[in-house]
Scaffold this active site. Structure first.
Site, PDB file in Angstrom:
ATOM      1  N   ASP A  77       0.785  -1.231   0.000  1.00  0.00           N
ATOM      2  CA  ASP A  77       0.000   0.000   0.000  1.00  0.00           C
ATOM      3  C   ASP A  77       0.816   1.279   0.000  1.00  0.00           C
ATOM      4  O   ASP A  77       0.268   2.338  -0.298  1.00  0.00           O
ATOM      5  CB  ASP A  77      -0.996  -0.003   1.160  1.00  0.00           C
ATOM      6  CG  ASP A  77      -2.265  -0.779   0.824  1.00  0.00           C
ATOM      7  OD1 ASP A  77      -2.598  -0.861  -0.380  1.00  0.00           O
ATOM      8  OD2 ASP A  77      -2.930  -1.274   1.740  1.00  0.00           O
ATOM      9  N   TYR A 125     -10.165   0.358   1.626  1.00  0.00           N
ATOM     10  CA  TYR A 125      -9.970   0.075   3.039  1.00  0.00           C
ATOM     11  C   TYR A 125      -9.571   1.309   3.826  1.00  0.00           C
ATOM     12  O   TYR A 125      -8.777   2.123   3.374  1.00  0.00           O
ATOM     13  CB  TYR A 125      -8.922  -1.018   3.217  1.00  0.00           C
ATOM     14  CG  TYR A 125      -9.552  -2.290   3.740  1.00  0.00           C
ATOM     15  CD1 TYR A 125     -10.460  -2.989   2.960  1.00  0.00           C
ATOM     16  CD2 TYR A 125      -9.305  -2.748   5.018  1.00  0.00           C
ATOM     17  CE1 TYR A 125     -11.081  -4.127   3.449  1.00  0.00           C
ATOM     18  CE2 TYR A 125      -9.912  -3.892   5.509  1.00  0.00           C
ATOM     19  CZ  TYR A 125     -10.799  -4.567   4.718  1.00  0.00           C
ATOM     20  OH  TYR A 125     -11.415  -5.694   5.208  1.00  0.00           O
TER      21      TYR A 125
END
Lengths: 810, 810
Positions: free
Chosen positions: B414, B495
Site C-alpha cells: 500500500d 480500506y
C-alpha cells in the site's frame, strides 16, 4: 513467651488482628473456622445501612438510571429469597441427623452450615420454561455442611428441596450428580483445625520457639501475641503425598499502616510440618529452610544460626514503594479534571433489578450470582434468539513457582475462597462510569446473608474509535462504537480481578478479565530463575493466572458443531496458471468430531478460526450460520505440566479451548474444594472427555483466559490493568445476512461536493438542541456514600427485623 | 462501438467518471498518468477554504484545545516549508539535464516530478542536534521523477540540496544509500502507459470486443464510453516472469449510486494480456477465464460462449447490503444521545502546531509525515528520557488468494499508493472525540501541495476501566485510566486503516491499527477453498493484512540488546523437596545475539517475553532496565510462503518480530515501488540481515501487526473495527523503581470503618464545584464545517496568492 522488648510493645499498640486482610487468601466466608479469625478482623459495625441503588446519580432533566422493566420470565438462576434462605436454615437445624451447631457457638469439633444458596437448575429442566410453556424447574437449595464432628472431617454438598420448605415433602439428599468423584457428595476437609489449633497450638508455638532468631534477624516476632509484628502463613494446596498432609509456612512482615502490602513483605524463613490428622500433639515439625539451606529440626537450624558465618539477609519493610497513594510531583495539568464520559440523555437500557434481567438494544440476558464463581450471564439473546445459555467464570488459578517451598507450593484455586463474597461495592466514577446502574449481590456466611451494595455495574460506553468508517472523494461514513458493559470486581485476597462482559452493535461480545492489586512476592534469595529482583530483598514471583469461562453456546438451537477453518500456505496450479505452480494460500475446514480431539490451543499465527455453527442452519448462500470464538487481548493456559501442586485438580487449565457435550451432570469444571484432595478431587475435568460425538450436539466451550506474570518493578505497589489483561471475543460468522451495526442511528454520512459539505445525514439522532442542559454532577459522584454490605440474619430469622445488628463487611 | 440500448443510456446519465474512487487502489497521487483519470474524477472545486483548527470546539469557560507551546527544538522530521517546496520545484525545472515537463502538459513520453518532500535526516546526524548542541542536520529534498521519456521508463529517487536553494551550492544526486538495490536510485516503471494507452488502446478495446457478451451476461458494458456501466481493472503487482509483464484484468459492476461498493461487485470474467514494452500494438491478449475455464483467445471464448450449454452465472448488483447507511428499525432508545466523552476543563496537553510537537503529562514527541507511510512519531521521551527515536508504519500489504487470477494475483503493497495522500480529514465526534485537537498534513502532487485539514487528532480519553485498584476491609484505592492518543486514518482505496498511538500513566505505549471500509471480494464461482459465499454471486476473498511498524528503541541510550525470557515447564529437585522431583516451571533467559537469529515469531502460549534492555543500565537491584514489547490485540505475519506475487518484495512480512542493527543506510524496510520489480526490488528487507551483532548496539525492531481476514456476511457492507484490529504494547520492564501511575492525582482512596466512609482522599483533584458549568456543544460538533484540503500551487509559485484555484480533494 514474651520476647518483645518493651519499646517494641509500645510501638505495636495497634491490634495486629485489626489489620486489613493479613492473610492474602483469607477464607472467612467459606467456613466458620480459621476464617473466623479473619472475619473478626475484617468485620465492622454497621450502624445504619442505606440502600442507595437509586440515589447515587441524577441528571438534570432525564432519568440517568436504567428504565425499570418486568422480565419476561422469572430468573431461575437467581438467589434464594430471604424467606427461602431463612426457612432452609431453620429446616436444617431441625434435622437431628445433621447434628448442626450454630456457627457462633461452634468449635472445631462441631458441624456447621457454611453455604446455603440456590441450586442452579439443570439446563434440560430450564429450557422447557425459558423456551416454552412449562413451569419453572423446581427450586432447591444447595447447602454445604462443614462436618467437623469427626476424626475424618468432610465437607458435604447436599440438596434441600423442593422449595418452599414443606415439612411433608422437603427432604435433603447428598448432592452427587455434578461431580466426577463418587464419594456421596463429600470431600475431605483439610482445614478443620486451621482456625484454632493450627495457629494456637502449632504455628504460633513454632513462631515463638524461634522468636529470639526472628528478633535478631528482623526485629520481628510472630507468636500469636496481640503485639505480633510478623505473620505466618503458608502454601495452598497443602502437600498431599503418601497419605500425609504436609504444610510449608513462611514468615511475613506486617505493614506498619493499613496499606494491604503484606504479600510484598516475605522474610525468607520457612518451616515444614506434618499436620496429618486432627491431633496437634501428633503433628511434627519436619524442618526449616533459610537461604536455600534445609535444616532437619529447630535445633539444627538454631545451631546453625548461632554459628559463625551464618549468612543473614535483610527483611522486606514497607515503604512508599508499597503504598498505592499518589506520590511524586503533580504532573502538568493533571489537577484539572480529565476527560470523562457522561450519559447526556440518561441510560438507554432497561433492567428488572429484582430478576436481574437486562435489555440493551437487541440484547437481553439474566444475571446469576454464586458464592464460588460470582457473576454469570444466562440466556443471552440477540434479536430474540439465544446465542449463549450460560456464560461465566468457572475457576481461576494462580500457579506460582520459585526456589523456595512457599512460592513453589502455591497454586491457588480461587473459588475455594469464592468470587462471590469478594465482589465488593464498586467505586462510582472509577470502577465504572458515574452514570452506571448498579445491582447488589448477596452471599451466605454463618447464618446470615450479606449483601454487597452496588457490586455489579451496568453501563453503556462509547469507545474512542468508531465501529465503522469509510471515506471517498464524495462522502465519509462513520458509525459510533457504543457498547454495553456488565462488570463486577472480586478482590480475592491480594488480587483484584475485574470481569467485564461487553456487547456490541455488530453482534459481537467481549469477555475480559483484568488483574490489579498487590502481587504475592517471593523472598529474593536464590530466586533468580523464578523472578526479577524488584525491591530490597524481594523477588517478583513468577506465576500463571488461568481463568476458565464456560460458554454454553446455543446457535439457532442446541444442536451445534465446532468448525475449524485454517489459512494454510499452498502451492497450486490453476486453469489459468499455464502449468506453473503458484505459491499462495487456501482454506482448510474440518469439524471437531468428538471429545477425543476437543482439547486444543489457539493456532500459531492465529491461523485457525474456531466457529460454533449449526450444521442444520445454513444461510441463503449455503454457509453455516455460526459464531466465531477468537482471542482478543491475549490468553494463556498453564505453563506447568503435570503440576505437583495440583495433580488432578486443574486439568482444565491445560489447553486454551476445550469442548464437551453439554450434560446436566457436568455443569461446572471445578469444585470449590478441589484443593482439599488434589489427587482425587470432587471434579476432575479430564473425566469430562469420554469420546462422545460433538457433531450437532449441545456443546459447551470451556475457554481459558489468563496471563503469564513475571512481576517487575512496575508491579509495585500494584499490578496495573493496562497490560495485565486477557480477553476473548465472540463474533457473528455468517450468522446474519450483513453487519448488524447498520441498524444504529449513531452514525453520520457527510456528503461533499466542490469542497463544500452538502449534507450531514444523522439518521434521526437527537441533535444538540433536543438535549437537556447538562449537569456535570453525574460525573462527580459523592463517594462519601460508599457503604458496604447489608447483613440479614437467617437464623434465628425475624423477617420484620432482619438486619443483623453487628457486622458489615465492605 | 456503441452497444448500449437507448433505454440503458438514459438510466446512465450519471457520468461514470464522476463516481467515487472507482478504482479501489487509485494511484493519482503518485504520478501524473493513469492517476490523472482518477484525479479528475475525485477532484472537486474548492470555492473557499476555511482553516478551522481552532474553531470546531468550544467550552463554556475554559479553552478546550491544547495549550500552544514552543517546541524545545525544531522538528527535523517535518515537511518542507511552502517556500522550500516551491523553490525546489522551480530549481528542478531549471535543470535542463532532467528534461522535465509540467504535469498538466505532460504526456506518456514526458518526464515529470511526482514527489517533492523533505528528506528524513540520518539518525547519526540527528542525534547531535536533538541530544546535544550541534546544528540541525542539513536539509534536503527527496524528489521522485517519473522518467517516461524513454523506452525503458524508470522512477528515479534523487536528493536535492542542501536547502535553502542556492544556485551555487545546491545540487542533485541520485538517492541510493537507503536502498539495497544497486541501480543508481532507479526502479523500472511498469505504469508508464497505464493512464492513457492502457485503457484507450487496450483494456477498453478488449472490453468493447466482448460488449455483446457482457451485455448478454449482465446487461453491462465497459468500453470507455461515458455511459459505461462496468469497469475493468486488475492485478497488482503485475506478473513479472520471464522478462514479460503480464496483466490479469477483471470486469466489475459499477454501483448505481455514490456508495463506494465497486469492490463488492466482481463479475467473474477475466482476461490475460502481455503488456511488455511501451508499444501497445505489440501487446497481446493471451486468453480469457470464465467459470474456471481458460480460453486461449477471444475467438475461442466467443465460440464457447455462444455454444449450447455454456454456463452463465449472474452479476453482483448493488443493493442495501452494500450501502453503509442506517438500515432497519430504530433500536430501542437508540435515538437518544449515547454516552459521550467530554473534556470538562479543556485539554490537558500542549502542542506546537508548527513544529508538530506534543507534550502530555511526562510524555513528549514530534510528529513526522510522509507521502509513503503517513504519520510517524519521533524522539518519544518519557520523563525527559528518550524511549524511542522513531515509531511508525513502514509498509502494509494485503495478500489475497483465490481460484481466480484476479484475487490470486492481488498482493497490494500500500505505500505504492501512499498513506499520506489518503489521510483524509477526520470526522469530529466520530473518528475522534469532539474535544480533540487537530493537526493538518500535507502532500505533494502535480506541482501542488495539498493540505488535509484536521487529519491528525490528539486527545485524552478515560477508559471504561481503571488502571489500578485494590480493596480491603478498610479501604479501597482506584486510579482512573486516562490516556493520550495520536491518531490518523488513511483510506487506501477500499480500506480504511485507523492508526492509533496511545500513551499511559504507567509508562506504557500501545500501537494499534484497525481496519474498516469495503472489502475487495471475489466472484463466487469455484472459490469455496478461498472464502465464504457471502452474497448472491460473491465470495469474501481471503486475505492477510500485514502492517509493519519500525520501533527504533533507545533505552537509556542507543546501546541496546534484546533479552528473551521464557516461562518453561521444569522438573526440579530442591534443597527442601526431600529428593522428590517437582513438576513446576522456571525462567530461561537469553539474548538475541546477532542478525542471524533475529527474525522470529511470538512464542506459543505467550511464553516468551521480548524485552529491549540496556545491558549497561541496571537498576539498584541489579536488573536490566528495559521496555518489553508484547502483543496486545492480536498480530499476524504472512500465511503465504515464498509468494509468487511478491517474490522478494515483502520478506519483511514473514515473521512477527525482526531486529536489525540501526543503520543510516537502512532507514525503511520497503520502498514504494517494490511492486514494480518484485524479483529485484529497490529494498529487499532480507538483505538487512548480514550477521551483525545485536548486543549493546543501536537496534531497530520491525514489528508486524496484522489480521487474517476471511470476510463473512458481517463484513457487508463494511468490515467493522470491533474485531478487525491488531495491536502491540510497549511497557516498562524494571525501567523505573515502581509503577509510574502513582504520580497521577486522578485516583481515590476511600477509607471506611464501622460501615461508614471516613475519608475520601482525592489528592488535590479539582472537585465539582471548581468545574465550570458544562456546555454540551463540544460533543455536538457542527459537521457542516467538514472541508477537505487546501491546495497550494508550487510551480509557478506566487507566495502572495498561493491557493490553487481549481481542485480540492477531501
Amino acid at each position: 513467651m514474651r520476647l518483645l522488648p518493651a519499646v517494641l510493645v509500645g510501638l505495636l499498640a495497634q491490634d495486629v488482628l485489626g489489620r486489613p486482610s493479613p492473610n492474602p487468601k483469607s477464607s472467612w466466608v467459606r467456613k466458620g473456622g480459621r476464617g473466623k479469625r479473619q472475619l473478626n478482623a475484617a468485620l465492622k459495625q454497621s450502624a445504619e445501612v442505606v440502600r442507595r441503588d437509586d440515589g447515587n446519580a441524577t441528571a438534570s432533566c432525564t432519568e440517568t438510571l436504567a428504565t425499570p422493566i418486568k422480565a419476561p420470565k422469572a430468573n431461575i438462576w437467581g438467589p434464594l429469597t430471604n424467606d427461602e434462605a431463612a426457612s432452609v436454615v431453620a429446616w436444617l437445624f431441625a434435622q437431628g441427623d445433621l447434628n448442626l451447631t450454630v456457627s457462633d457457638d461452634a468449635g472445631a469439633w462441631d458441624n456447621t452450615v457454611i453455604l446455603v444458596e440456590s441450586m442452579t437448575p439443570n439446563k434440560t429442566d430450564a429450557l422447557g420454561y425459558i423456551d416454552g410453556c412449562k413451569a419453572p424447574p423446581k427450586r432447591y437449595a444447595h447447602v454445604v455442611l462443614d462436618e467437623r464432628a469427626s476424626v475424618d472431617p468432610t465437607y458435604a454438598d447436599i440438596l434441600v428441596g423442593p422449595l418452599p420448605i414443606d415439612n411433608k415433602t422437603t427432604t435433603w439428599e447428598p448432592l452427587t450428580y455434578p461431580y466426577t468423584k463418587n464419594n456421596g457428595g463429600k470431600v475431605r476437609n483439610l482445614d478443620a483445625d486451621s482456625d484454632d489449633a493450627l495457629y494456637s497450638e502449632w504455628l504460633y508455638v513454632i513462631g515463638a520457639s524461634v522468636a529470639d532468631i526472628t528478633l535478631d534477624l528482623w526485629n520481628l516476632t510472630a507468636t500469636g501475641a496481640d503485639n505480633d509484628t510478623a505473620d505466618i502463613w503458608g502454601i495452598d494446596p497443602l502437600w498431599q503425598d503418601d497419605d500425609k498432609i504436609i504444610r510449608w509456612d513462611a514468615f511475613w512482615n506486617v505493614p506498619e499502616d493499613d496499606f494491604d502490602a503484606e504479600t510484598l513483605l516475605p522474610l525468607g524463613l520457612y518451616f515444614m510440618s506434618d499436620v496429618t490428622g486432627r491431633d496437634p500433639s501428633q503433628w511434627q515439625l519436619l524442618g526449616w529452610l533459610y537461604n536455600d539451606i534445609f535444616y532437619n529440626s529447630t535445633e539444627e537450624f538454631r545451631a546453625a544460626y548461632f554459628s559463625p558465618g551464618f549468612v543473614k539477609n535483610g527483611a522486606n519493610v514497607q515503604g512508599d514503594w508499597a503504598r498505592t497513594d499518589q506520590q511524586g510531583p503533580i504532573l502538568p495539568k493533571d489537577d484539572a479534571y480529565p476527560p470523562t464520559t457522561i450519559a447526556p440523555t440518561g441510560s438507554r437500557f432497561s433492567v428488572d433489578a429484582d430478576e436481574k434481567y437486562v435489555e440493551w438494544m437487541d440484547w437481553t440476558f439474566y444475571i446469576g450470582f454464586k458464592r464460588d464463581t460470582g457473576m454469570a450471564l444466562y440466556d443471552i439473546r440477540y434479536k430474540g434468539q439465544r446465542l449463549i445459555y450460560e456464560l461465566g467464570l468457572q475457576e481461576a488459578l494462580a500457579h506460582y513457582a520459585g526456589n523456595d517451598p512457599m512460592q513453589s507450593g502455591t497454586s491457588y484455586l480461587d473459588t475455594y475462597y469464592g468470587f462471590g463474597p469478594y465482589a465488593f461495592e464498586l467505586v462510582s466514577g472509577y470502577d465504572c462510569p458515574a452514570y452506571a446502574t448498579y445491582l447488589n449481590t448477596s452471599f451466605y456466611v454463618t447464618e446470615t446473608v450479606h449483601t454487597h451494595i452496588n457490586s455489579i455495574c451496568l453501563f453503556e460506553f462509547t469507545s474512542d474509535y468508531p465501529i465503522q468508517r469509510h471515506s471517498t472523494g464524495k462522502y465519509v461514513s462513520v458509525t459510533k462504537n457504543t457498547y454495553f458493559v456488565v462488570r463486577s470486581v472480586s478482590t480475592v485476597g491480594n488480587y483484584d480481578y475485574m470481569f467485564s462482559y461487553s456487547f456490541y452493535f455488530d453482534g459481537s461480545i467481549a469477555v475480559e478479565v483484568r488483574a490489579s492489586g498487590y502481587i504475592q512476592s517471593a523472598y529474593f534469595a536464590n530466586n533468580e530463575d523464578y523472578g526479577f529482583h524488584i525491591n530490597d530483598f524481594l523477588s517478583g514471583s513468577m506465576h500463571d493466572h488461568v481463568l476458565n469461562f464456560k460458554a454454553d453456546f446455543d446457535i439457532l438451537g442446541t444442536n451445534n458443531s465446532v468448525q475449524l477453518m485454517s489459512l494454510v500456505p499452498a502451492t497450486k496450479e490453476y486453469a489459468w496458471s499455464r502449468g506453473k505452480p503458484r505459491n499462495t494460500m487456501a482454506l482448510e475446514r474440518s469439524f471437531v468430531e468428538s471429545e477425543d480431539e476437543s482439547r486444543f490451543n489457539w493456532a500459531e499465527n492465529g491461523a485457525t478460526q474456531v466457529i460454533v455453527v449449526n450444521e442444520n442452519q445454513t444461510n441463503q448462500f449455503g454457509e453455516l450460520r455460526g459464531y466465531r470464538v477468537l482471542p482478543y487481548t491475549g490468553t494463556a493456559h498453564l505453563t506447568v505440566k503435570n503440576s505437583s501442586n495440583l495433580v488432578n485438580a486443574a486439568h482444565w487449565a491445560e489447553y486454551d479451548i476445550q469442548i464437551t457435550k453439554q450434560k446436566d451432570t457436568e455443569p461446572r469444571l471445578a469444585h470449590a474444594f478441589n484443593s482439599q484432595d488434589v489427587k482425587d478431587p470432587p471434579i476432575d475435568f479430564s473425566k469430562f472427555f469420554d469420546g462422545e460425538s460433538l457433531r450437532s450436539e449441545d456443546l459447551v466451550m470451556w475457554l481459558n483466559l489468563g496471563m503469564h506474570h513475571v512481576p517487575h518493578t512496575g508491579d509495585l505497589p500494584n499490578t496495573v490493568f493496562t497490560t495485565a489483561h486477557s480477553g476473548i471475543q465472540f463474533m457473528p460468522s455468517n450468522y446474519f445476512a450483513m453487519d448488524q451495526s447498520r441498524q444504529t442511528v449513531n452514525m453520520v454520512r457527510i456528503d461533499y461536493d466542490n469542497g463544500t459539505t452538502t449534507l450531514v445525514e444523522t439518521y434521526g439522532q437527537k441533535n444538540a438542541e433536543a438535549t437537556c442542559a447538562l449537569n456535570f454532577e453525574p460525573a462527580e459522584p459523592d463517594l462519601y456514600g460508599y457503604v458496604g454490605d447489608v447483613v440479614i440474619r437467617k437464623f434465628p430469622y425475624d423477617p420484620n427485623n432482619p438486619y443483623y445488628e453487628t457486622d458489615s463487611i465492605v
